[in-house]
Design an enzyme around this catalytic site. Structure first.
Site, PDB file in Angstrom:
ATOM      1  N   TYR A   1      87.315  30.758  30.383  1.00  0.00           N
ATOM      2  CA  TYR A   1      88.312  31.550  29.666  1.00  0.00           C
ATOM      3  C   TYR A   1      89.578  31.512  30.529  1.00  0.00           C
ATOM      4  CZ  TYR A   1      84.793  33.790  26.610  1.00  0.00           C
ATOM      5  OH  TYR A   1      83.811  34.044  25.689  1.00  0.00           O
TER       6      TYR A   1
ATOM      7  N   GLU B   1      87.049  24.310  24.863  1.00  0.00           N
ATOM      8  CA  GLU B   1      85.704  23.790  25.130  1.00  0.00           C
ATOM      9  C   GLU B   1      85.616  22.381  24.568  1.00  0.00           C
ATOM     10  OE1 GLU B   1      83.040  27.030  23.487  1.00  0.00           O
ATOM     11  OE2 GLU B   1      85.023  27.906  23.343  1.00  0.00           O
TER      12      GLU B   1
ATOM     13  N   ASP C   1      89.088  30.044  16.430  1.00  0.00           N
ATOM     14  CA  ASP C   1      87.722  29.768  16.895  1.00  0.00           C
ATOM     15  C   ASP C   1      87.280  28.507  16.150  1.00  0.00           C
ATOM     16  OD1 ASP C   1      85.235  29.831  17.986  1.00  0.00           O
ATOM     17  OD2 ASP C   1      84.632  31.762  17.124  1.00  0.00           O
TER      18      ASP C   1
ATOM     19  N   HIS D   1      75.099  28.098  21.477  1.00  0.00           N
ATOM     20  CA  HIS D   1      75.140  27.775  22.914  1.00  0.00           C
ATOM     21  C   HIS D   1      73.750  27.654  23.553  1.00  0.00           C
ATOM     22  CE1 HIS D   1      79.398  27.952  22.699  1.00  0.00           C
ATOM     23  NE2 HIS D   1      79.572  29.244  22.833  1.00  0.00           N
TER      24      HIS D   1
ATOM     25  N   GLN E   1      86.999  22.967  21.164  1.00  0.00           N
ATOM     26  CA  GLN E   1      86.980  24.257  20.494  1.00  0.00           C
ATOM     27  C   GLN E   1      88.080  25.119  21.088  1.00  0.00           C
ATOM     28  OE1 GLN E   1      84.572  24.906  18.152  1.00  0.00           O
ATOM     29  NE2 GLN E   1      84.857  27.083  17.754  1.00  0.00           N
TER      30      GLN E   1
ATOM     31  N   ASN F   1      77.984  25.444  21.188  1.00  0.00           N
ATOM     32  CA  ASN F   1      78.381  25.965  19.884  1.00  0.00           C
ATOM     33  C   ASN F   1      77.181  26.040  18.925  1.00  0.00           C
ATOM     34  OD1 ASN F   1      80.035  26.519  17.340  1.00  0.00           O
ATOM     35  ND2 ASN F   1      81.544  26.632  18.970  1.00  0.00           N
ATOM     36  N   ARG F   2      77.443  26.040  17.617  1.00  0.00           N
ATOM     37  CA  ARG F   2      76.400  26.474  16.676  1.00  0.00           C
ATOM     38  C   ARG F   2      75.632  25.335  16.014  1.00  0.00           C
ATOM     39  NH1 ARG F   2      80.502  29.906  16.713  1.00  0.00           N
ATOM     40  NH2 ARG F   2      80.018  32.122  16.917  1.00  0.00           N
TER      41      ARG F   2
ATOM     42  N   HIS G   1      82.602  26.727  29.427  1.00  0.00           N
ATOM     43  CA  HIS G   1      83.166  27.803  28.602  1.00  0.00           C
ATOM     44  C   HIS G   1      84.141  28.677  29.404  1.00  0.00           C
ATOM     45  CE1 HIS G   1      83.453  30.560  25.337  1.00  0.00           C
ATOM     46  NE2 HIS G   1      82.393  30.106  24.701  1.00  0.00           N
TER      47      HIS G   1
HETATM   48  C1  GAL Z   1      82.660  30.137  21.464  1.00  0.00           C
HETATM   49  C2  GAL Z   1      82.377  30.278  20.014  1.00  0.00           C
HETATM   50  C3  GAL Z   1      82.722  31.686  19.615  1.00  0.00           C
HETATM   51  C4  GAL Z   1      81.964  32.685  20.462  1.00  0.00           C
HETATM   52  C5  GAL Z   1      82.145  32.377  21.923  1.00  0.00           C
HETATM   53  C6  GAL Z   1      81.273  33.207  22.816  1.00  0.00           C
HETATM   54  O1  GAL Z   1      82.347  28.835  21.884  1.00  0.00           O
HETATM   55  O2  GAL Z   1      83.113  29.338  19.271  1.00  0.00           O
HETATM   56  O3  GAL Z   1      82.469  31.877  18.239  1.00  0.00           O
HETATM   57  O4  GAL Z   1      80.611  32.666  20.104  1.00  0.00           O
HETATM   58  O5  GAL Z   1      81.836  31.032  22.181  1.00  0.00           O
HETATM   59  O6  GAL Z   1      81.501  34.569  22.644  1.00  0.00           O
END
Ligand code: GAL
Length: 347
Positions: A176, A311, A246, A104, A283, A78-79, A174
């Site tokens: 999905y 996440e 998010d 990331h 997340q 994350n950020r 990550h």
């Molecule tokens: C998530 C993040 C999103 C987006 C995604 C990747 O972990 O919270 O904002 O960046 O990854 O597309």
């Protein structure tokens, strides 16, 4: 023991392998690029195998598309705001690769590195990565080990890392998830329960404000099993900022203890997924940024909200947020976190 096939060669000439784990109940495929979970097959309510994670069939798609599908992300998931933090009296600058922020792990994070296979059996893969001092601007030489293990109907991911100097470290996967099948479209009818009383609201660039807010009385509340889409378009600023969920949720209970984090299910397939973690947060991301018509495995088309991510993690931007749980990895004190995904079916 253990099944490996070539998956292609990177532009730098590194060969990428695809590993298969299968215990007769569930199976998965893992790429050495990014230690990526490329497929995860679990039985549905009729006993048929369903692949419940989004992914691609080719290495080129993994290299060219963003989205981090199934990858292990790091050094800091994350950020980190403005790609900056201070540590032990020094200022550090990281790559800014997501609007004004670091995301990331930067331009070539762990998701885009080729990992080594240290051990492979039919039910377990151990992957390692050497992350040098200064990589993407981070201090300290970090050695990472991620273990994927199948047992019964569970997939366990164990993250370990050691460092020779203090550094922020936050490792997650990550994946999905689409519990009706990766190619089955919108997931907004799938139901989610999160063991979280609170979350960390963000600014318009998805950086936490630094506060921890109760979910009660808001569309962020998943304490009871609720369809993902029920309130996603509510006129609630936090949902409007991210174009859906998010957000980092604060997982109830003690960090370091494997405890319930989430339950998700599809009434279409009958598949139920339980998530347990030792991490402090999770997340919830509803695939808001997946482009409409993005080609996925088998030629299917993915789009926004065709999946959800859970996440498990330290909170975003912790290096700049003194009130958040400490996400610093120190020499002599290894990173050691586990997340377990367990599958069953509705009765
Ligand atoms: C998530 C993040 C999103 C987006 C995604 C990747 O972990 O919270 O904002 O960046 O990854 O597309």
């Amino acid at each position: 023991m253990g099944n490996t096939i070539p998956f292609g060669t990177t532009p730098q000439g590194r060969q990428v392998e695809l590993l298969t784990l299968d215990n007769g109940q569930i199976s998965c495929r893992i790429l050495t690029l990014g230690a990526t979970l490329q497929a995860l097959e679990v039985p549905d309510g009729q006993g048929r195998k369903v692949d419940v994670v989004l992914g691609y069939d080719t290495l080129t798609e993994y290299l060219e598309n963003d989205g981090y599908l199934g990858a292990v992300v790091g050094r800091y998931a994350n950020r980190i705001a403005a790609g900056r933090f201070s540590l032990n009296g020094r200022d550090y600058t990281l790559a800014v690769n997501n609007g004004p922020n670091h995301l990331h792990g930067g331009l070539v994070g762990y998701s885009h590195r080729v990992w080594q296979v240290a051990e492979l059996t039919d039910t377990q893969a151990v992957l390692t990565l050497d992350s040098p001092d200064g990589e993407e601007g981070y201090p300290g030489h970090v050695q990472v080990q991620v273990t994927y293990a199948l047992s019964g109907t569970s997939l366990t991911i164990h993250y370990q890392a050691v460092t020779d100097a203090d550094t922020p470290c936050n490792l997650t996967n990550h994946a999905y998830f689409n519990l009706s099948g990766h190619d089955s479209g919108n997931t907004m009818d799938q139901e989610l329960q999160l063991r979280a009383e609170s979350y960390t609201p963000t600014d318009e660039t998805s950086i936490p404000l630094g506060t921890v807010e109760p979910v009660e009385g808001t569309p962020m509340d998943f304490r009871a099993l609720t369809p993902l889409g029920e309130r996603i378009d509510a006129p609630f600023l936090q949902l409007q900022l991210g174009n859906g969920y998010d957000h980092n949720y604060v997982v109830q209970g003690d960090t370091g203890t494997l405890r319930p984090c989430a339950t998700a299910l599809s009434r279409r397939s009958g598949i139920v997924m339980e998530v347990e973690t030792t991490s402090p947060g999770v997340q919830l991301y509803t695939a808001n940024f997946v482009p409409q018509g993005r080609k996925g495995k088998g030629g299917c088309a993915y789009g926004p909200r065709h999946a959800f991510c859970l996440e498990t993690q330290f909170f975003p931007d912790s290096p700049n947020q003194p009130a958040f749980p400490d996400a610093l990895l120190r020499p002599g004190k290894p990173f050691d976190h586990t997340t377990r995904f367990t599958f069953s079916t509705l009765q």
